[in-house]
Design an enzyme around this catalytic site. Structure first.
Site, short mmCIF file in Angstrom:
data_model
loop_
_atom_site.label_atom_id
_atom_site.label_comp_id
_atom_site.label_asym_id
_atom_site.label_seq_id
_atom_site.Cartn_x
_atom_site.Cartn_y
_atom_site.Cartn_z
NE ARG A 15 1.58 -12.40 3.21
CZ ARG A 15 1.44 -11.12 3.64
NH1 ARG A 15 0.43 -11.04 2.83
NH2 ARG A 15 1.99 -10.34 3.98
CG HIS A 32 0.00 -6.45 -1.39
ND1 HIS A 32 -0.07 -8.02 -1.42
CD2 HIS A 32 -0.13 -6.43 -0.37
CE1 HIS A 32 -1.23 -7.77 -0.66
NE2 HIS A 32 -0.93 -6.97 0.93
CD GLN A 64 -3.77 -3.25 1.34
OE1 GLN A 64 -4.04 -4.63 1.81
NE2 GLN A 64 -4.85 -2.77 1.54
CG ASP A 109 3.31 -1.14 3.57
OD1 ASP A 109 2.97 -1.88 4.74
OD2 ASP A 109 4.17 -1.36 3.00
CB CYS A 127 -1.19 -2.55 2.89
SG CYS A 127 0.23 -2.19 4.19
NE ARG A 131 -5.61 -8.03 0.58
CZ ARG A 131 -4.91 -7.85 1.27
NH1 ARG A 131 -4.58 -7.37 2.26
NH2 ARG A 131 -4.58 -9.35 0.30
#
Length: 302
Positions: free
Chosen positions: A103, A130, A133, A221, A260, A288
């Site tokens: 990450r 991402h 996700q 987001d 998310c 997830r």
């Protein structure tokens, strides 16, 4: 991919059949229709150059539920934060672990890990994308509304890394994606062009209201990510893109709301929406775990 190594780097680098198989496996894992400890004796390295809650916990719990183990590295606690090259880190970790999840702020670092390592590399987030996700998001959509193919999704707000992965997904899963973003914060046109050339139907629209009209799903987001210094400027620019009850009213009656997380309540979304009956954000968060277990199995089990 490097040789026979199965990397999970971005949705645009994997074919639709592979992505569909991973989602189907994630759904089977969640239903309890598949179980086992296929990763016993294997260790996953988790590299965090950005803080994390969902990515860390879901990968760590998922790997252990599959019988494996994890080792967690952050920049202050590894030589990556002290000047060692990504390539050298990849070569060394490949001698110790079965797979690497990173990450990071840099898609280049992700690519270098995959280039110089000899084990699968998984994209846990970069500033570009991402993908884990969005795999969980597609899984969540289909749990609530059925197949996503041919449906319509609206992205409202900052055209960030999550938006880019939604654009990739529109091509791979064949749905329409409408993007309402300030001109200064639109995703790269090249990404949109790629999607439209590869089976997607992606377009920018002039307003959030136009984006959500009659859609099956509304997604947003956070407006201010960890690397943004211009907080006040960004918030002022994005205020017209807040998702509230009035905006959701333009979507289909059974449309769902996705985010998310983490959410900045009162900025990109109101409490009434994120806590309301159309919100599926907690299912997204749970998924997830299931989708990342499916990704780990795909990477590591023949």
């Amino acid at each position: 991919m490097t040789g026979s190594v199965r990397h999970f780097l971005d949705l645009d680098q994997l074919d639709a059949a592979t992505l569909r198989a991973i989602i189907n496996h994630g759904l089977a894992i969640k239903r309890g229709a598949w179980s086992g400890k296929p990763l016993a004796g294997k260790t996953l390295a988790l590299i965090f150059e950005k803080p994390s809650t969902r990515t860390r916990v879901s990968f760590e719990v998922g790997m252990r539920q599959l019988g494996g183990d994890v080792v967690v590295l952050d920049s202050p606690g590894s030589q990556l934060g002290r000047g060692e090259t990504v390539g050298d880190t990849a070569r060394v970790l490949s001698r110790y672990v079965a797979a690497i999840m990173i990450r990071t702020d840099s898609a280049t670092k992700l690519a270098e890990l995959a280039e110089f390592g000899s084990v699968p590399v998984i994209n846990g987030l970069t500033d570009r994308s991402h993908p884990c996700q969005i795999m969980a998001d597609v899984m969540t959509f289909e749990e609530h509304l059925g197949p996503i193919k041919g449906r319509v999704v609206a992205w409202v707000g900052d055209g960030n890394n999550v938006a880019t992965s939604w654009i990739h997904a529109a091509a791979r899963f064949e749905f329409e994606l409408r993007l309402a973003c300030p001109e200064q914060l639109k995703p790269a046109q090249a990404v949109v062009d790629w999607a439209n050339a590869n089976g997607g139907r992606v377009r920018f629209v002039s307003s959030p209201q136009e984006a959500v009209a009659g859609v099956d799903c509304v997604v947003t987001d956070t407006w201010v990510s960890m690397n943004h210094q211009d907080r006040s400027e960004r918030i002022n620019l994005l205020l017209p893109y807040r998702v509230d009850d009035a905006l959701m009213a333009g979507a289909k009656p059974d449309a769902v709301f996705m985010h998310c997380l983490p959410a900045h309540r009162g900025e990109e979304v109101t409490d009434a929406v994120i806590d309301g009956p159309r919100s599926v954000v907690w299912d997204e968060a749970e998924n997830r775990l299931h989708i990342q277990k499916a990704i780990l199995i795909w990477c590591l089990v023949d």
